[in-house]
Design an enzyme around this catalytic site. Sequence first.
Site, short mmCIF file in Angstrom:
data_model
loop_
_atom_site.label_atom_id
_atom_site.label_comp_id
_atom_site.label_asym_id
_atom_site.label_seq_id
_atom_site.Cartn_x
_atom_site.Cartn_y
_atom_site.Cartn_z
N SER A 1 0.82 -1.21 0.00
CA SER A 1 0.00 0.00 0.00
C SER A 1 0.85 1.27 0.00
CB SER A 1 -0.95 0.01 1.21
OG SER A 1 -0.24 -0.15 2.42
N ASN B 1 -2.26 -2.27 12.77
CA ASN B 1 -3.71 -2.04 12.76
C ASN B 1 -4.07 -0.75 13.50
OD1 ASN B 1 -3.58 -4.51 11.61
ND2 ASN B 1 -4.66 -5.63 13.24
N THR C 1 -39.01 26.49 -10.64
CA THR C 1 -39.27 25.16 -10.09
C THR C 1 -39.60 24.30 -11.31
OG1 THR C 1 -41.64 25.52 -9.81
CG2 THR C 1 -40.24 26.09 -7.93
N HIS C 2 -39.20 23.06 -11.27
CA HIS C 2 -39.35 22.16 -12.44
C HIS C 2 -38.68 22.76 -13.67
CE1 HIS C 2 -42.60 20.13 -10.08
NE2 HIS C 2 -42.83 21.38 -9.70
N SER D 1 -13.56 25.55 -28.59
CA SER D 1 -13.73 24.31 -29.35
C SER D 1 -12.63 24.24 -30.40
CB SER D 1 -15.11 24.33 -30.02
OG SER D 1 -15.10 23.50 -31.17
N LYS E 1 -17.21 29.09 -30.14
CA LYS E 1 -17.61 28.47 -28.87
C LYS E 1 -16.82 28.94 -27.66
CE LYS E 1 -20.04 25.44 -28.13
NZ LYS E 1 -20.18 23.99 -28.24
N ASN F 1 -16.87 27.27 -23.91
CA ASN F 1 -17.50 26.18 -23.17
C ASN F 1 -17.21 26.24 -21.67
OD1 ASN F 1 -18.51 25.09 -25.57
ND2 ASN F 1 -16.62 23.92 -25.93
N GLU G 1 -18.50 21.90 -15.95
CA GLU G 1 -18.85 20.53 -16.36
C GLU G 1 -17.97 19.51 -15.64
OE1 GLU G 1 -19.53 20.26 -20.84
OE2 GLU G 1 -18.93 22.33 -20.56
N TYR H 1 -9.85 -6.11 12.61
CA TYR H 1 -9.15 -5.71 11.38
C TYR H 1 -9.12 -6.82 10.33
CZ TYR H 1 -5.76 -4.01 8.07
OH TYR H 1 -5.17 -3.61 6.91
N GLN I 1 -7.61 -1.94 3.92
CA GLN I 1 -6.56 -1.18 3.20
C GLN I 1 -7.18 -0.46 2.00
OE1 GLN I 1 -2.43 -2.65 2.83
NE2 GLN I 1 -2.86 -2.92 0.66
N LYS J 1 -8.18 3.71 1.59
CA LYS J 1 -7.36 4.91 1.41
C LYS J 1 -7.41 5.56 0.03
CE LYS J 1 -4.27 2.66 3.86
NZ LYS J 1 -5.27 2.04 4.79
N1 ARG Z 1 -1.43 -1.25 4.98
C1 ARG Z 1 -2.38 -1.67 5.93
C2 ARG Z 1 -3.67 -0.89 5.76
O1 ARG Z 1 -3.64 0.07 5.11
C3 ARG Z 1 -1.84 -1.45 7.31
C4 ARG Z 1 -2.36 -2.39 8.34
C5 ARG Z 1 -1.90 -3.76 8.03
N2 ARG Z 1 -2.08 -4.66 9.12
C6 ARG Z 1 -1.90 -5.93 8.97
N3 ARG Z 1 -1.98 -6.64 10.00
N4 ARG Z 1 -1.68 -6.49 7.82
O2 ARG Z 1 -4.72 -1.23 6.27
#
Ligand code: ARG
Length: 458
Positions: free
Chosen positions: A22, A111, A156-157, A278, A284, A286, A291, A318, A323, A326
Site C-alpha cells: 500500500s 492495525n 421550479t421544475h 472548441s 464556442k 464552453n 462541467e 481488522y 486497506q 485509502k
Molecule cells: N497497509 C495496511 C492498511 O492500510 C496497514 C495495516 C496492516 N495490518 C496488517 N496486519 N496487515 O490497512
Amino acid sequence: MALWGGRFSEAGDQFFLKFNQSLSFDYKLFKSEIVASTAYAKELAKAGILNADEEARIVAALEGLGQKFNHDDMMTAIERGVEDVHSLVESELVKMVGDLGRKLHSGRSRNEQVATDLRIFLKEEIFNLKEAVTSLERQVIQQAEANLDAIMPGYTHLQRAQPIRWAHYLFSWIEGFERDKERLDDLMKRVDVMPLGSGAISGNVWGLDRERLRADLGFGAITRNSLDATSDRDFVVETMFCCSSVMLRLSRLAEDLILYTAKEFGFIELGDKVATGSSLMPQKKNPDSLELIRGKTGRVVGNLTALMMTVKGLPSCYNKDLQEDKEGLFDSLKQTLDCIQVMELVFGNMTPKPEVMLAACYQGYLNATELADYLVIKKLPFRHAHELVGKMVVFAIQQGKKLEDLSLAEFQSFFPDVENDVYTYLDVQKCVDRKTAVGGTAKSQVLAQLARYKKVLS
Ligand code: ARG
C-alpha cells in the site's frame, strides 16, 4: 524488510507482493506516521521499554527522517517493494539507529498505526476543506453584494416560477455550504479520537498511559474499545459522505450556472479564465470548469459507495480489506478540494447580466401568484383566486398580453372588485419586495442575511 517473516520459509510471490503493498498510496500518511511513532517512542520510554538515551536517539532519528526523506526517496522505496508506510518508517529507522529501531514496535500493531495515522491526517484535511468552503462562500457573497438589486426568474421544475433576487438565489447555496461545514465540524468530533495503545486487537501490554499519549498527539479523546479502535472506519465513510455532500451541492450549482451561461438563458457570462474553446467551432466558449465539477461528483460519490460495499459483510476487527479505504478517501479529498477552488475561480470570473435576468421576469406570467394574492386581499378565498387567475392567464395568452397589460375592465370582467391598485401588485420589483417574512426574497431580508453571513464568516 517486511515487518513479519519468522514463520515463513518461502519468499512471497512477486506479483502478490505488489498486489499486497500500500506504500504507493499510503505514503501520504508519512508525516502522520512519524508524529505517531515519535509519541509512541516517548511513551515506551515512560513504560521502561526504552531508556532515556534510546528514546532520545529514536526521537531524533524520526525527526531527521521526517525532514530529509524526500519525494525521490519515496519513489525508490515504492520500487524496492516496501510494503506500507509503517514498514517504511521502521526500516528507515533501523538504517539510522540500527537494532534499536526494532524496539519501537514493542506492543504496537500496524492495525492501530493505520487507524491513528489516518485520523491525524484527516484532522488537517477536514480543516482545509472547511477553509476552502469558507473562501468560496466569501466569493459567492461578493458576487451577490455587487448586484443586490438584480432580479431574476426563480425556477421550479425548470419552469419560470416567481421573480427573486439574484443575491437571494446565491445565498441559497450559502445555506447549504454552512450545513456542509457543520457536518465537517461534527465529523471532526469522531475523527479526533486516538486509537493508539490498542494493539492489534486486544490492547496494549505495557500499560501505556493513553491519556498522556492523547495529550501529546493533540487528540480530543481516546478510543474505549481496542477491537473497535483498530477496525472502525465509520470516520472514513463519514468523511467521504461529507465530501459527497459538498460535491452534490457543487454539481447542482454547476448545472445551474451552465444553463445560465447558455444563450437560451444568458444570465451570466463566464470569464475566459475558466472557459475553454472548441477545436472546430471558433465561436464556442464552453463551461468546462463547471462541467468537470459536475462530472467529478459521480466519482466522489462512487468512492463513498465503494467503501461502504467494502465494509459491508466484513467480519469484526481488522481485515486487510480495510486497506481499500485509502485510495478512494485520498481521491475524494483531492477532487472535492479542487472543485471547491475551481468554483471559487468561476465566481471570481463571471459577469452577471441583470438586464437579461429582469427581461426574463416579464415573460412567463411570473406575477400570477401576486394577482391571486391580490384577490385574497379582496376577500376571495385563495383556492378560488388561484382558479380565477388561471383563467386570466389563459385569456392573456390568447390576447398575446402580459397580465399587467390587461385593462381594468378586462380584470373586472373576471372579478368586479379589482381596482386600479392591481397594477402596483403586478410590478415585478414590488412582487419581490413584498416577500418580507424571514427567509424571503425582499431586499430587507436579503440585507439581513447578508449582514448575518458577514458576521458568521468573519
Ligand atoms: N497497509 C495496511 C492498511 O492500510 C496497514 C495495516 C496492516 N495490518 C496488517 N496486519 N496487515 O490497512
